[in-house]
Every structure is written in C-alpha cells, then in structure tokens.
Design an enzyme around this catalytic site. Structure first.
Site: not given
Length: 445
Positions: A255, A350, A384
């Site tokens: 991330s 994602d 994600h």
C-alpha cells in the site's frame, strides 16, 4: 390412567437414555486430526481429517478464533464422510457453509466475524493464532474437537524492540551463526504496525527490521511530511547487525509503503531488492524529503470520488488523483534510478486504488529507460491486503486515511490462493537477490 402416563414417561426416558448412550459412544469414537501436527507456523498448511463417523454421515466442521481485540471469527463446512466414515479436507468438498468445494485450508481463510467490516487484528508476534476446530452432527451436537496453535515466531528466533538513534521498531534474528540476508519491513503508521511478516521471515532465515515512521512508541503521533533520512538510518542499522551477510538489504512493502520503498531504491544506497505489493507509482499523501529538501510532492486524494455501497462501506478506487495526469507528473517516482531488483505484485481486484495500472505505468517507464531489473505478477480476483497466507480474508474494513469503512476488493478463494503464491515468491525473490558474504560475516563474529 395414571399408570399409563407413567409407563409412557418411563419409556420416553429410557429412549432418551439409550440415545444419549449411543451419542456418547459414537462421539467417543470420532477423531479429529490436524496433520502433520496441531502446533505449526502461521504460514504452514494443516491437513484436517476426521475418522470414526458412520458411513456417508453428513457433519459440519467448524473453526473459531478470537483476535487481539476480542472479536470472534468463525467458519463452517458441511461435509459427507466416505464409506469408511472418514473425511479428509484435501479430498472431500464442502457442500455448504462459509466456503464450498475442495479447499484444504478453507476453514481458515473463510473465517469471518458476525459484525460487518471487521479485520482480524493480529499484531504481536508473541501471541499465537489459536484456532478451535470441531465436528458437529446434524442438530449441533459436538462429536470431536482439536486446537490448532499457529505460531508467528519460530523456535530460536530472537525478538528485540529497537530504540536506537531515531529508529523505532522490532528486530527479528534467526537462530544460528548465519550469514543471513537482511530485510526491512516497512510501516508508516504505528496503529497498523504488525510483527507478522517480520517474525515469519525471520523464522525462514532472514534478519528483519520491522520499522515504523510515526505513531509508535515515542514517535510523533502525526506528521506532515516523510523523511527518507529516517529509513536510510534504518538501512545502516540493519546492515551493521552481526548476523547480516548480504551486501545490501531487501525491502518489503504494501500500500502506501510501496511508493516509499520505491523512493528508497531510487534515492538511497544499499537497497538491493524491493517487494512492492499493491502500491502506487507516485509518492502519495505526504511530501517526501531527503537531507532537508523536498524531493517529491504528494499525490493527493479527492474525497468527492467516494462511492457509497449498500453494505455501508465506500468504494475508494477512484479517490486517488491520476498519477498519469500532466499536473501530477512531479509526484512520479523516478524508479529508473533504482539499481536493485524490483518485484511488483498487483491484485487485479484491488479497490483501494488501481494497483495494476500503477504496475503498467512503472513497467512502461522502466522499459523506456532501457531497464530490465524488474519482474511483475498479477493476481486476478485478489484484493488489496495481500498478507502471509491462511489468515481470515476480509473484503472491507476501516481505512485510516479516509476515516471511513472501505472496500478492499477481492473474492475470498482467489485472494487466499494469491497469498499462498505470493508468500513463496517473496522468499524466493529475496533469497535469489540478497546474496550473503559468509567470510565477511564470520569475521564480525
């Protein structure tokens, strides 16, 4: 007529007693086994087997665990025994429950809370992940149970909290003389700081420094800018450890820390291998400084692009401004400057942001500059938050940056398979590109 009622009542009581005896005899014969052992590492699979059932008996297998916040997660699978009264989840399909089909570890990755939008909170490596498996007959009576203790830190791994200079985090060192390759595990915010990856990688033979930028220990609770100098100090600290034999360090990121890891590889010395998981191709959220000068401005969010959903969670995939737009060109990381190896891992579903598009952008940029020091892998159906495998999958949870519950995307089965593949790939990547100098390390000792 009173004697008739007493006779009927006695008959009913006797029938109940016989059924109880039969149930106790049957349940005492049922065995639930976790192979090869009930105590294992978090990232190791277990084979779930049941024996002693009636031929073709249909039962429900359940798994249950409680996270560090006291939230209960559970799963179930309805399974039919074979002609010998046996069940093997590596062979037998779930006919219903929280997953269906043949999924040997389905009871683990399909666990979920009764409350929506909960993420399984597992931060300290000292606390084992305890899962209670059980077998239940139709009607709910439990026939057998077993406890799976899943460890995050292996035998002999040394865990040491670090407060050296400006550095705050935890150092994990494998047992033995080494030499071992060194890996930096990046976290920006202390509230999301987990020791899981660091402890597991150390168990697999890496010296790992899990480091946090703010909101942890005595670090500032809030920052307005990120300084690469902090992470440069972390690299230097890690390289000085006695058991470290690699000439440079690896960096694992996910991330927001993905763009930070790429900036480290692009601007700092000693970064030989970077694992980038569902990050961005631009510097996001906070301006980046080095030696007291800003080197990259921040690509910001547009919260007007939040999309509400019926579940109460928001879709935020379009919230991040477009890094490819001309006005945002200055935020792009000059990844072509990186001398180390790069592994890009992108989940195609994602919903935090478009990780696949960011990979495509970086690959095009690297190729345009004649670079071939990268490899990429994409995972259809994954979301994600790709983590070490066999933890409960969560499609939505609270998002600290937007301050809302958001969708992270992914389909549980595909996401779980992606985690298994990626975790193996990460270890192979680091072992391949973080070569160790045994002579140098022995001289230190």
């Amino acid at each position: 007529m009173g004697w008739v009622r007493r006779l009927i009542l006695a008959e009913l009581q006797w029938t109940f007693v016989k059924k109880q005896r039969i149930f106790r005899r049957m349940s005492s014969q049922v065995r639930l086994s976790l192979l090869p052992r009930a105590r294992c590492m978090f990232d190791e699979p277990v084979q779930v087997k049941v024996a002693g059932l009636r031929s073709r008996q249909v039962v429900t297998l359940r798994a249950r665990s409680t996270d560090e916040k006291g939230v209960v997660f559970s799963s179930s699978a309805t399974v039919r025994a074979d002609g010998s009264g046996r069940i093997d989840l590596e062979r037998d399909p779930s006919l219903g429950g929280t997953y269906t089909g043949v999924e040997p570890m389905g009871l683990l990755w399909s666990m979920r809370s009764d409350t929506l939008h909960k993420r399984f909170q597992l931060y300290s490596s000292l606390n084992p992940y305890v899962v209670k498996f059980s077998v239940h007959e139709e009607g709910g009576g439990m026939l057998a149970e077993a406890t799976n203790e899943r460890l995050l830190i292996g035998d002999g791994v040394i865990r040491r909290p670090i407060r050296e200079g400006n550095i705050r985090g935890v150092l994990f060192t494998p047992p033995g003389l080494g030499p071992f390759p060194a890996v930096l595990d990046l976290y920006i915010l202390g509230g999301g700081f987990s020791e899981k990856k660091g402890a597991l990688l150390a168990t697999r033979g890496f010296v790992v420094l899990t480091v946090v930028a703010y909101g942890y220990d005595d670090l500032p609770k809030k920052i307005d800018e990120v300084h690469l100098d902090y992470f440069e100090e972390a690299i230097q600290f890690l390289r000085k450890q006695d058991k470290v034999g690699s000439k440079g360090v690896g960096v694992i990121s996910i991330s927001k820390t993905g763009d930070l890891a790429l900036s480290m590889a692009s601007y700092l010395q000693g970064v030989r291998a970077v694992v980038w998981i569902n990050g961005c191709s631009a510097n996001t959220l906070l301006p980046l400084y080095y030696k007291k000068s800003q080197i990259l401005p921040a690509l910001m969010l547009d919260l007007s692009q939040l999309i509400p959903t019926e579940s109460g969670a928001f879709n935020i995939k379009k919230v991040l401004n477009d890094p490819g737009a001309e006005e945002n060109e200055a935020t792009l990381i000059p990844v072509e400057r990186a001398e180390g190896r790069l592994l890009f891992a992108a989940a195609e579903d994602d919903l935090n942001w478009d990780s696949k598009a960011h990979v495509d952008m970086m690959v095009e940029r690297l190729q345009r500059h004649g670079k071939d020091n990268f490899e990429s892998v994409c995972y259809p159906g994954a979301g994600h938050c790709l983590e070490p495998p066999y933890g409960p999958y969560f499609p939505s949870a609270f998002h600290v940056v937007t301050g809302r519950v958001v969708l992270f995307g992914g389909e549980a089965r595909s996401h779980a398979a992606a985690e298994v593949h990626l975790w193996k790939n990460i270890q192979e990547f680091f072992r391949t590109h973080l070569s160790c100098d045994a002579t140098q390390t022995k001289a230190k000792l």
